[in-house]
Scaffold this active site. Structure first.
Site, mmCIF file in Angstrom:
data_model
loop_
_atom_site.group_PDB
_atom_site.id
_atom_site.type_symbol
_atom_site.label_atom_id
_atom_site.label_comp_id
_atom_site.label_asym_id
_atom_site.label_seq_id
_atom_site.Cartn_x
_atom_site.Cartn_y
_atom_site.Cartn_z
ATOM 1 N N ASP A 140 0.938 -1.359 -0.080
ATOM 2 C CA ASP A 140 0.020 0.106 0.051
ATOM 3 C C ASP A 140 0.911 1.026 0.019
ATOM 4 O O ASP A 140 1.978 1.167 -0.582
ATOM 5 C CB ASP A 140 -0.738 0.094 1.161
ATOM 6 C CG ASP A 140 -2.269 0.754 0.758
ATOM 7 O OD1 ASP A 140 -2.173 1.808 0.346
ATOM 8 O OD2 ASP A 140 -3.404 0.221 1.108
ATOM 9 N N HIS A 195 1.537 1.784 -3.221
ATOM 10 C CA HIS A 195 0.511 2.843 -3.931
ATOM 11 C C HIS A 195 1.020 4.167 -3.950
ATOM 12 O O HIS A 195 0.645 4.887 -4.897
ATOM 13 C CB HIS A 195 -0.748 2.644 -2.954
ATOM 14 C CG HIS A 195 -1.495 1.514 -3.258
ATOM 15 N ND1 HIS A 195 -2.770 1.147 -2.531
ATOM 16 C CD2 HIS A 195 -0.998 0.200 -3.782
ATOM 17 C CE1 HIS A 195 -3.195 -0.133 -3.056
ATOM 18 N NE2 HIS A 195 -1.960 -0.720 -3.519
#
Length: 512
Positions: free
Chosen positions: A265, A299
Site C-alpha cells: 500500500d 501505492h
C-alpha cells in the site's frame, strides 16, 4: 586530598543503579521458533520496567511470540541473525485493547508490538521482525468473496466468533455509511507496531516484513524517530493488502529518515483521524520531516490522507527517491472528512517508473459525494510548495481536483522536469503557480487547466513536439503567461475557452 576525591567518586558511582540487559535466550526462550515465548518476553519486560527500565536482548535465532507489550524505558534489541516471528493465530491477540484503527479509536485485537501511555520506547538492532501476515491476508480475501456474493454485506451466519466479539466490544461505535463495508471485511487485522499516546520513541535499523496490516503506526504520540529501517511487505504473489509502511496519525515532532520501503500500500502516510471520530479528538499530525528515503513498490511514495480530519501541517519531504510506486506525492480527502492540510514543502525528489500519477491533490476521493455548504466536514488543501523534482517514465504527471465549495488553493511548482505519457490536469483550483517547469508528454496537452482562477505560468515549456496546445484553458479567470521560451517549436502554445488569459512582455513563443 586526591585520595579523598577518588574515594568520594567511587562511593557515588557504586550507588548508581544501571539499567540491565536481559538476554532472552539465557532466560529460557526457545531460539528455534518452535515454542512460543510470549509469556516469558512480557514477564521480562514487566520485571525490567519495575526496576526502572532495561534492554530485552534477542541474540541470533528465531523467537516465536504473539503481542509484545512494551512499557516505559524499555528497549527491544534484535541482534543481527535474530528474527522475532509473530503468531498467525488470531486469538493470540486477545484481549482487545484500545487503538486507533484506520483513523477511528476502537477496541480491537492488539497490535503485534503495543504500548499505551508509555515513554522512552526503543526498538533497534539489525535483526528482523516478521509479522507472518499471510494468514491474515488470506482471511480478508475470503471475507471479501463472501461479501461480494451477498451484495457487499457479511451475513451473520458467516461471522466468526472473533467478529461477534469485536462487534460487542465496539457497540455504539459510529462510522460513516460508506466506510462500514471496508471496516466489516478488515475489522481486526492489527497494525504491526502501534504505540498509543506515548512519547520519546526510537525505531532504528531493524528490518520489518510481512505485516498483517499497517506497519509502523504511532497514534497520538510525540517525539518519534524512525531511522534506517527496512520495511518489506509483498505487493504481489501474494499481495499484502493495506500493508502501509510508516503511518503516523495525530502525532507531533516526527522524524523519518534513511529508510527503505517496499509495501503493498502507501510507503509513508500522514494521517489524523477519520470523519466525526477524527474531529472529536481534533489532534493534527504536525512537525513531520521525511528525508533520505527510498520508496519502491507501493501505492504512493508519500501520502497525506485520506484520514485527515484532525488536520496535517508543517511537513517537509526531501531528498527521496520513488522508483516503481503507483503515485509519487499524493494528497487525498473527501467531503465529510474535514481537516486542513497546509504548510507542506516537497524538495529534491527523483521519481522513476511511476505507474499512475507523480502528483495528486484530490479533494474528491469519494466520487459519490455531492456539493454541500462549507462546514467542519469540508476538507481544505492550501499552502503547498514543490520544488527541484525530476521524473522519468511516468504514466501521468498528475492532477489537482478540488471541490466546488472548496477549490485547492495556493500550490506552487518550481524547478521541475518531468517526462510522462500524459500531462497535468488542474480542475477547481485557485492560486496555482508554475515556475521553471518542463512537462514533456507523448499524448495530449502537457497542461490542462479548467474551472479555476489565478493560474500563473512563468518559464514553462515542453521538449516534446506537439500539434496540440501546450496549455489548454477552459473556464479559467486571471491566468497569466510570461517568459515562456519554447525550445521545441509548437503549433499552438495555448488555447483558451471562456477564459481570461494575459501575456507578459517576455514571451518568445516559438511556433511552427
Amino acid at each position: 586530598m586526591k585520595r579523598l576525591v577518588l574515594y568520594a567518586l567511587f562511593i557515588a558511582f557504586s550507588s548508581l543503579s544501571w539499567a540491565k540487559t536481559y538476554d532472552i535466550k539465557k532466560l529460557g526462550a526457545d531460539a528455534t521458533g518452535k515454542k512460543i515465548c510470549t509469556e516469558l518476553i512480557n514477564k521480562t519486560i514487566d520485571k525490567a520496567a519495575q526496576e526502572g527500565g532495561g534492554t530485552i536482548y534477542f541474540p541470533a535465532g528465531t523467537y516465536s511470540t504473539a503481542t509484545i507489550e512494551m512499557k516505559s524505558n524499555i528497549t527491544l534489541y534484535i541482534e543481527s541473525g535474530a528474527t522475532i516471528r509473530f503468531s498467525d493465530n488470531f486469538e493470540d491477540y486477545l484481549p482487545f485493547v484500545k487503538i486507533r484503527w484506520e483513523g477511528t479509536v476502537m477496541n480491537s485485537l492488539s497490535p503485534l508490538i503495543y504500548a499505551h501511555d508509555a515513554d522512552n520506547l526503543t526498538i533497534m538492532g539489525r535483526g528482523t521482525l516478521d509479522g507472518n501476515g499471510f494468514k491474515w491476508w488470506s482471511w480478508e480475501a475470503e471475507v471479501k468473496e463472501v461479501m461480494k456474493a451477498n451484495g457487499g454485506k457479511l451475513p451473520d451466519s458467516e461471522k466468526s466468533d472473533l467478529q461477534r466479539m469485536w462487534e460487542e466490544a465496539n457497540a455504539g461505535l459510529e462510522v460513516s455509511d460508506y466506510y462500514k463495508g471496508s471496516l466489516e471485511r478488515r475489522m481486526f487485522r492489527p497494525p504491526f507496531i502501534q504505540f498509543f499516546e506515548c512519547s520519546n520513541i526510537l525505531i532504528e535499523n531493524v528490518k520489518i516484513i510481512n505485516s498483517p496490516f499497517w506497519t509502523i503506526n504511532p497514534a497520538f504520540c510525540d517525539n518519534i524517530t524512525v531511522q534506517g529501517v527496512t520495511i518489506n511487505n509483498p505487493d504481489k504473489n501474494p499481495k499484502g493488502p493495506n500493508t502501509d509502511g510508516i503511518n503516523p496519525t495525530s502525532c507531533r515532532n516526527v522524524r523519518i529518515s534513511d529508510c527503505f520501503i517496499s509495501v503493498g500500500d502507501d510507503c509513508v502516510t500522514i494521517k489524523s483521524g477519520r470523519d466525526e471520530d477524527g474531529r472529536k479528538y481534533g489532534k493534527a499530525c504536525e512537525n513531520i520531516t521525511i528525508t533520505n528515503c527510498v520508496m519502491l513498490s507501493g501505492h504512493g511514495g508519500v501520502v497525506i490522507g485520506s484520514e485527515m480530519s484532525g488536520g496535517v501541517k508543517r511537513v517537509t519531504i526531501s531528498n527521496c527517491v520513488f522508483d516503481g510506486t503507483e503515485a509519487g506525492i499524493r494528497l487525498k480527502a473527501s467531503r465529510g472528512r474535514g481537516g486542513v492540510v497546509e504548510q507542506i514543502r516537497v524538495d529534491n525528489i527523483v521519481m522513476h517508473d511511476i505507474q499512475r500519477n507523480a502528483f495528486i491533490f484530490d479533494l474528491f476521493y469519494d466520487k459519490t459525494s455531492k456539493v454541500e455548504p462549507v462546514s467542519e466536514r469540508t476538507p481544505i488543501f492550501r499552502n503547498i510548495h514543490l520544488s527541484n523534482i525530476t521524473g522519468k517514465n511516468i504514466k501521468q504527471i498528475g492532477y489537482i481536483n478540488g471541490i466546488e465549495e472548496m477549490p485547492v488553493q495556493n500550490i506552487s511548482f518550481s524547478n521541475i522536469n518531468m517526462e510522462a505519457e500524459t500531462g497535468f490536469i488542474i480542475d477547481t483550483a485557485r492560486e496555482i503557480y508554475f515556475n521553471n517547469v518542463d512537462f514533456s508528454v507523448c499524448k495530449g496537452s502537457p497542461w490542462i487547466c479548467r474551472n479555476s482562477e489565478k493560474a500563473i505560468f512563468d518559464n514553462v515549456r515542453t521538449k516534446q513536439p506537439t500539434e496540440l496546445p501546450v496549455i489548454t484553458f477552459d473556464h479559467v479567470t486571471d491566468a497569466y503567461i510570461d517568459n515562456c521560451i519554447q525550445i521545441e517549436p509548437v503549433t499552438v502554445f495555448y488555447q483558451a475557452t471562456d477564459s481570461d488569459v494575459k501575456e507578459g512582455n517576455n514571451n518568445h513563443i516559438s511556433l511552427k
